[in-house]
Design a protein around this motif. Structure first.
Motif, PDB file in Angstrom:
ATOM      1  N   VAL A 118       0.846  -1.188   0.000  1.00  0.00           N
ATOM      2  CA  VAL A 118       0.000   0.000   0.000  1.00  0.00           C
ATOM      3  C   VAL A 118       0.884   1.242   0.000  1.00  0.00           C
ATOM      4  CG1 VAL A 118      -1.792   1.287   1.217  1.00  0.00           C
ATOM      5  CG2 VAL A 118      -1.812  -1.218   1.247  1.00  0.00           C
ATOM      6  N   MET A 119       0.669   2.080  -0.990  1.00  0.00           N
ATOM      7  CA  MET A 119       1.401   3.345  -1.049  1.00  0.00           C
ATOM      8  C   MET A 119       0.864   4.292   0.032  1.00  0.00           C
ATOM      9  SD  MET A 119       1.586   5.957  -4.303  1.00  0.00           S
ATOM     10  CE  MET A 119       2.382   7.560  -4.219  1.00  0.00           C
ATOM     11  N   PRO A 120       1.726   5.008   0.738  1.00  0.00           N
ATOM     12  CA  PRO A 120       1.242   5.974   1.733  1.00  0.00           C
ATOM     13  C   PRO A 120       0.274   6.967   1.099  1.00  0.00           C
ATOM     14  CG  PRO A 120       3.616   5.695   1.923  1.00  0.00           C
ATOM     15  CD  PRO A 120       3.197   4.973   0.676  1.00  0.00           C
ATOM     16  N   ASP A 121      -0.774   7.300   1.848  1.00  0.00           N
ATOM     17  CA  ASP A 121      -1.748   8.258   1.322  1.00  0.00           C
ATOM     18  C   ASP A 121      -1.571   9.612   2.003  1.00  0.00           C
ATOM     19  OD1 ASP A 121      -2.682   7.675   3.823  1.00  0.00           O
ATOM     20  OD2 ASP A 121      -4.615   6.892   3.185  1.00  0.00           O
ATOM     21  N   THR A 163      12.005   6.188  17.796  1.00  0.00           N
ATOM     22  CA  THR A 163      11.284   4.926  17.997  1.00  0.00           C
ATOM     23  C   THR A 163      11.221   4.090  16.729  1.00  0.00           C
ATOM     24  OG1 THR A 163       9.161   6.020  17.518  1.00  0.00           O
ATOM     25  CG2 THR A 163       9.873   5.912  19.831  1.00  0.00           C
ATOM     26  N   HIS A 164      11.531   4.686  15.577  1.00  0.00           N
ATOM     27  CA  HIS A 164      11.526   3.942  14.324  1.00  0.00           C
ATOM     28  C   HIS A 164      12.472   4.631  13.346  1.00  0.00           C
ATOM     29  CE1 HIS A 164       9.240   6.973  12.052  1.00  0.00           C
ATOM     30  NE2 HIS A 164       8.495   7.126  13.131  1.00  0.00           N
ATOM     31  N   SER A 165      12.728   3.960  12.245  1.00  0.00           N
ATOM     32  CA  SER A 165      13.650   4.507  11.252  1.00  0.00           C
ATOM     33  C   SER A 165      12.954   4.768   9.921  1.00  0.00           C
ATOM     34  CB  SER A 165      14.805   3.519  11.030  1.00  0.00           C
ATOM     35  OG  SER A 165      14.315   2.304  10.483  1.00  0.00           O
ATOM     36  N   ARG A 166      11.644   4.877   9.940  1.00  0.00           N
ATOM     37  CA  ARG A 166      10.894   5.023   8.691  1.00  0.00           C
ATOM     38  C   ARG A 166      11.143   6.381   8.045  1.00  0.00           C
ATOM     39  NH1 ARG A 166       6.443   4.146  10.763  1.00  0.00           N
ATOM     40  NH2 ARG A 166       5.728   6.295  11.015  1.00  0.00           N
ATOM     41  N   SER A 167      11.350   6.352   6.731  1.00  0.00           N
ATOM     42  CA  SER A 167      11.449   7.569   5.935  1.00  0.00           C
ATOM     43  C   SER A 167      10.461   7.496   4.785  1.00  0.00           C
ATOM     44  CB  SER A 167      12.858   7.749   5.354  1.00  0.00           C
ATOM     45  OG  SER A 167      13.809   8.016   6.351  1.00  0.00           O
ATOM     46  N   THR A 168       9.851   8.624   4.485  1.00  0.00           N
ATOM     47  CA  THR A 168       8.998   8.767   3.310  1.00  0.00           C
ATOM     48  C   THR A 168       9.444  10.025   2.587  1.00  0.00           C
ATOM     49  OG1 THR A 168       7.138   7.764   4.511  1.00  0.00           O
ATOM     50  CG2 THR A 168       6.619   8.941   2.479  1.00  0.00           C
ATOM     51  N   LEU A 169       9.720   9.904   1.315  1.00  0.00           N
ATOM     52  CA  LEU A 169      10.249  11.055   0.586  1.00  0.00           C
ATOM     53  C   LEU A 169       9.977  10.931  -0.905  1.00  0.00           C
ATOM     54  CD1 LEU A 169      14.041  10.732  -0.177  1.00  0.00           C
ATOM     55  CD2 LEU A 169      12.779   8.884   0.957  1.00  0.00           C
ATOM     56  N   TRP A 170       9.921  12.082  -1.559  1.00  0.00           N
ATOM     57  CA  TRP A 170       9.932  12.142  -3.013  1.00  0.00           C
ATOM     58  C   TRP A 170      11.392  12.275  -3.458  1.00  0.00           C
ATOM     59  CZ3 TRP A 170       5.696  11.044  -5.681  1.00  0.00           C
ATOM     60  CH2 TRP A 170       4.442  11.297  -5.105  1.00  0.00           C
ATOM     61  N   VAL A 171      11.764  11.569  -4.525  1.00  0.00           N
ATOM     62  CA  VAL A 171      13.146  11.609  -4.983  1.00  0.00           C
ATOM     63  C   VAL A 171      13.187  11.468  -6.500  1.00  0.00           C
ATOM     64  CG1 VAL A 171      13.385   9.113  -4.533  1.00  0.00           C
ATOM     65  CG2 VAL A 171      15.434  10.533  -4.764  1.00  0.00           C
ATOM     66  N   GLY A 254       0.766   5.787  -8.117  1.00  0.00           N
ATOM     67  CA  GLY A 254       0.552   4.688  -7.185  1.00  0.00           C
ATOM     68  C   GLY A 254       0.931   3.319  -7.710  1.00  0.00           C
ATOM     69  N   GLN A 255       1.759   3.248  -8.748  1.00  0.00           N
ATOM     70  CA  GLN A 255       2.258   1.971  -9.247  1.00  0.00           C
ATOM     71  C   GLN A 255       3.568   1.636  -8.538  1.00  0.00           C
ATOM     72  OE1 GLN A 255       0.939  -0.104 -11.459  1.00  0.00           O
ATOM     73  NE2 GLN A 255      -0.686   1.084 -12.419  1.00  0.00           N
ATOM     74  N   LEU A 256       3.665   0.413  -7.992  1.00  0.00           N
ATOM     75  CA  LEU A 256       4.895  -0.005  -7.342  1.00  0.00           C
ATOM     76  C   LEU A 256       5.938  -0.300  -8.414  1.00  0.00           C
ATOM     77  CD1 LEU A 256       6.332  -0.666  -4.685  1.00  0.00           C
ATOM     78  CD2 LEU A 256       5.510  -3.026  -4.930  1.00  0.00           C
ATOM     79  N   LEU A 257       7.015   0.467  -8.419  1.00  0.00           N
ATOM     80  CA  LEU A 257       8.046   0.354  -9.447  1.00  0.00           C
ATOM     81  C   LEU A 257       9.131  -0.644  -9.064  1.00  0.00           C
ATOM     82  CD1 LEU A 257       8.512   4.173 -10.133  1.00  0.00           C
ATOM     83  CD2 LEU A 257       7.086   2.561 -11.423  1.00  0.00           C
TER      84      LEU A 257
END
Length: 268
Positions: A118-121, A163-171, A254-257
């Motif tokens: 699931v892509m983050p919304d 508490t976590h190492s999650r990253s969300t970013l545009w690149v 939203g396509q998983l590449l």
């Protein structure tokens, strides 16, 4: 020519052999950015006259530090089937083999398809986010336009453990470049080491092995073009001097590449 195209430019030297070199635009703290080495290994199979289809998987094992300078790539098809092809690739420098890779290529066909990931919304558009500053960093982050939603690289290491190492970013590549398999595998390695995000302290680290699965074909990559892709990364476990990190790369629609995972050595 785009710096990435310069970095992955290889010259045929002999049957199954290509010559290339590290590129200063992708320099890391020691040696080159691993993503460009992975792209070079993949490129040696992409350029091979026996190549069948498009890549679906690439595993790179970093056997030794890659030194700045010339690299000799040896790529051979270990087996070719009706629709799949299995490659063994090596990167050589003066001291011997510095990296090995296995790649799987395939002729894709239309089938039933679905995605359980699931892509983050509710993610802001890249234009609404500032580009990550790259001052005082190695050369390679300058080659990527990174715009973080969460989990950005620490501005300074205050050792305040998260508490976590999650990253969300545009690149995307910088300057902008049309997405293809070489840039996709390189971007797959652009997630900063998760231990830096989690512990916010300096540590000696090195990627031991990295696998990237290509879920997109060349047609889908062409549709992305020069736009940003959405990256999501996190670690699952840190233990006995090693940690993993997993990542996903999504198109704006939203396509998983691609999905990727690494095993990284760290010294505590």
């Amino acid at each position: 020519m785009h710096p990435l195209d310069e970095a992955i430019e290889l010259q045929a030297a002999a049957p199954n052999e290509f010559k290339g070199a590290t590129h200063p635009a992708y320099a890391n703290m020691v040696g080159p950015f691993g993503g460009t080495t992975a792209a070079q290994l993949l490129q040696s199979a992409m350029l091979h006259p026996e190549r069948l289809g498009e890549p679906v998987a690439l595993t790179v094992n970093f056997a030794a530090p890659v030194a700045d300078g010339e690299i000799r790539f040896v790529a051979r098809a270990a087996r070719t089937n009706r629709s799949t092809q299995h490659w063994i690739i090596e990167a050589h420098q003066a001291e011997g083999v510095v990296a090995t890779a296995t790649a799987v290529f395939a002729v894709r066909r239309e089938t039933w398809s679905d995605v359980e990931a699931v892509m983050p919304d509710n993610v802001p558009a890249p234009e609404a986010l500032p580009r990550m500053p790259v001052k005082n960093m190695p050369a390679w982050p300058e080659r990527y336009d990174m715009r973080f939603v969460e989990g950005d690289f620490p501005a300074f290491f205050d050792e305040q453990e998260q508490t976590h190492s999650r990253s969300t970013l545009w690149v995307r590549d910088e300057p902008a470049r049309a997405l293809d398999f070489a840039s996709l595998v390189s971007i797959s390695d652009s997630f900063f080491p998760r231990i830096y995000i989690r512990r916010r302290r300096r540590a000696l680290i090195g990627t031991i092995t990295m696998t990237t699965f290509f879920h997109a074909d060349s047609t889908l990559l062409a549709q992305v073009g020069e736009r940003h892709v959405l990256g999501v990364a996190r670690a699952l476990s840190y233990r006995h001097g090693y940690f993993d990190q997993t990542g996903e790369l999504w198109s704006p629609e939203g396509q998983l590449l691609a999905s990727t995972n690494q095993l990284v050595y760290f010294k505590d």
